[in-house]
Design a protein around this motif. Structure first.
Motif, PDB file in Angstrom:
ATOM      1  N   TRP A 224       0.788  -1.222   0.000  1.00  0.00           N
ATOM      2  CA  TRP A 224       0.000   0.000   0.000  1.00  0.00           C
ATOM      3  C   TRP A 224       0.826   1.282   0.000  1.00  0.00           C
ATOM      4  CZ3 TRP A 224      -5.027   1.331  -0.597  1.00  0.00           C
ATOM      5  CH2 TRP A 224      -5.953   0.295  -0.679  1.00  0.00           C
ATOM      6  N   GLN A 225       2.096   1.224   0.416  1.00  0.00           N
ATOM      7  CA  GLN A 225       2.850   2.469   0.516  1.00  0.00           C
ATOM      8  C   GLN A 225       3.118   3.100  -0.846  1.00  0.00           C
ATOM      9  OE1 GLN A 225       6.868   2.117   1.975  1.00  0.00           O
ATOM     10  NE2 GLN A 225       7.177   0.110   1.059  1.00  0.00           N
ATOM     11  N   HIS A 226       2.972   2.322  -1.913  1.00  0.00           N
ATOM     12  CA  HIS A 226       3.149   2.867  -3.259  1.00  0.00           C
ATOM     13  C   HIS A 226       1.808   3.061  -3.972  1.00  0.00           C
ATOM     14  CE1 HIS A 226       7.393   2.205  -2.744  1.00  0.00           C
ATOM     15  NE2 HIS A 226       7.200   0.915  -2.535  1.00  0.00           N
ATOM     16  N   ALA A 227       0.711   2.744  -3.290  1.00  0.00           N
ATOM     17  CA  ALA A 227      -0.596   2.824  -3.939  1.00  0.00           C
ATOM     18  C   ALA A 227      -1.167   4.228  -3.905  1.00  0.00           C
ATOM     19  CB  ALA A 227      -1.575   1.857  -3.269  1.00  0.00           C
ATOM     20  N   ALA A 228      -0.764   5.051  -2.950  1.00  0.00           N
ATOM     21  CA  ALA A 228      -1.284   6.409  -2.844  1.00  0.00           C
ATOM     22  C   ALA A 228      -0.224   7.298  -2.211  1.00  0.00           C
ATOM     23  CB  ALA A 228      -2.561   6.427  -1.997  1.00  0.00           C
ATOM     24  N   THR A 229      -0.217   8.562  -2.592  1.00  0.00           N
ATOM     25  CA  THR A 229       0.781   9.500  -2.078  1.00  0.00           C
ATOM     26  C   THR A 229       0.345   9.993  -0.703  1.00  0.00           C
ATOM     27  OG1 THR A 229      -0.362  11.259  -3.293  1.00  0.00           O
ATOM     28  CG2 THR A 229       1.570  10.228  -4.334  1.00  0.00           C
ATOM     29  N   ARG A 230       0.596   9.149   0.280  1.00  0.00           N
ATOM     30  CA  ARG A 230       0.322   9.494   1.667  1.00  0.00           C
ATOM     31  C   ARG A 230       1.601   9.281   2.478  1.00  0.00           C
ATOM     32  NH1 ARG A 230      -3.391  10.735  -1.000  1.00  0.00           N
ATOM     33  NH2 ARG A 230      -5.632  10.387  -0.629  1.00  0.00           N
ATOM     34  N   ASP A 231       1.623   9.786   3.681  1.00  0.00           N
ATOM     35  CA  ASP A 231       2.768   9.568   4.577  1.00  0.00           C
ATOM     36  C   ASP A 231       2.526   8.237   5.297  1.00  0.00           C
ATOM     37  OD1 ASP A 231       4.926   9.685   6.204  1.00  0.00           O
ATOM     38  OD2 ASP A 231       4.182  11.335   7.461  1.00  0.00           O
ATOM     39  N   TRP A 232       3.018   7.150   4.721  1.00  0.00           N
ATOM     40  CA  TRP A 232       2.763   5.814   5.271  1.00  0.00           C
ATOM     41  C   TRP A 232       3.727   5.520   6.417  1.00  0.00           C
ATOM     42  CZ3 TRP A 232      -1.369   3.011   3.781  1.00  0.00           C
ATOM     43  CH2 TRP A 232      -2.015   3.406   2.595  1.00  0.00           C
TER      44      TRP A 232
END
Length: 378
Positions: A224-232
């Motif tokens: 998921w860390q590459h699925a959306a530009t969020r601070d994972w």
């Protein structure tokens, strides 16, 4: 014929034993009267008769004719013996009032028992009707979902053909094909969610195995860390294994993570973590997004409920994701909870027993949540 009589005697053995007990007590009353025994003691067998009759009724709960016959027998027999005691000056007339009073007390008990029986019968009838309705609903959703998948697959095939032969150089056709494909994929996801929710109460829904918790959470985080530009952020995760259906749990966690992405913006933080709690493991998905109002947190797991009801379904979801999460958690014998994130946003937590056992999950009918029950005033 003899076998029929014998079976009737066996069926009425308690009644026969009570009649013998009552006659013995009537005999004791008569003996005390005729043999001029101690005054007042003849009321002891009298009360034994009424008490034993009440206990027997509570166990047997005869129909109307049997109840009336028993009351008549007890009232007349005890009343006649009491009159004999009064005639022989062993009792005052005031003692005779006990006969109708005891009978009225017994009738009051019978009345309330009958009301209770009627209430229980009505409750059982409503529960049966509700169970049948839920079974019909589950069967309908399952059949309809499977029937819908076929035309969706056919439609996707034809759209692929249109895009292959007519979309080259035509942006309008290509855009229309992409829109149709996107809507068909959304319908497929919706059908998959419905099938998963409806399948939760059925046997064989879970295929459990020992799963390494750190490996499960790490794989989820990496995906998921590459699925959306969020601070994972990957929070603490305990070592060891947990017995779960990994595929079902990953689907539930994907729903929570997708929900977190949908309600956050670029730069917001999404944290995945886990902890052990009293024989259970709690997997949490926290975000610093828009959050959920406290007034509606208890409703977010209801089927088709959407917090942002004014948003269109395409951007806001169909309201099935969190219901699916609850179905998976409860099928494992666990639960799911939502709370406010101290840093702003929301924290969803799935709590699963470390040795999960499949639990029946009640499907929710229209207008009824799965935790709602039927209660009759009695």
């Amino acid at each position: 014929m003899r076998s029929g009589i014998r079976s009737q005697i066996v069926a009425l053995r308690l009644e026969i034993a009570w009649v013998a007990f009552a006659i013995a007590n009537l005999g004791a009353m008569l003996a005390l009267i005729l043999m001029d025994g101690p005054h007042g003691w003849e009321t002891v067998p009298f009360h034994f008769i009424y008490v034993s009759f009440t206990v027997l009724f509570g166990y047997r709960m005869w129909r109307r004719n049997g109840t009336v016959a028993g009351i008549v027998f007890v009232t007349l027999s005890s009343g006649l013996v009491t009159l004999l005691a009064i005639h022989d000056s062993r009792e005052d007339w005031a003692e005779f009032t006990e006969v109708p009073l005891m009978t009225l007390m017994f009738l009051a008990m019978v009345y309330h028992v009958r009301r209770r029986q009627s209430a229980v019968a009505e409750s059982n009838r409503l529960a049966t009707d509700l169970r049948l309705a839920l079974d019909r609903q589950r069967e309908f959703v399952s059949n309809a979902s499977h029937e819908l998948l076929t035309p969706i697959t056919i439609a996707r095939g034809h759209i692929d053909l249109v895009r292959r032969y007519h979309a080259d150089g035509n942006d309008e056709v290509a855009g229309a094909c992409d829109t149709v494909i996107g809507e068909l994929e959304r319908m497929e996801r919706l059908i998959d969610q419905l099938l998963l929710i409806e399948g939760a109460p059925t046997p064989g829904f879970l295929l459990t195995a020992d799963v390494a918790l750190q490996q499960l959470i790490a794989g989820l985080y990496q995906r998921w860390q590459h699925a959306a530009t969020r601070d994972w952020e990957l929070g603490p995760v305990p070592t060891g294994s947990v017995r779960i259906d990994a595929d079902r749990v990953v689907i539930a966690l994907d729903e929570l993570l997708e929900n977190a992405v949908r309600h956050t913006r670029e730069g917001d933080r999404i944290t995945i973590s886990a902890a052990r709690r009293d024989g259970a493991v709690a997997i949490s998905v926290a975000d610093t997004g828009s959050g959920i109002p406290a007034a509606v947190r208890d409703r977010v797991f209801e089927r088709f409920y959407r917090v942002d009801g004014d948003r269109n379904r395409r951007s806001g979801g169909a309201g099935l994701g969190l219901s699916l999460v609850r179905a998976v958690a409860e099928a494992h014998g666990g639960r799911v909870a939502v709370a406010a994130n101290p840093r702003g946003g929301t924290v969803f937590t799935i709590e699963l027993p470390t040795s999960a056992r499949a639990q029946p999950v009640a499907a929710a009918a229209d207008g009824l949540d799965s935790h709602a029950g039927v209660q009759l005033a009695t």
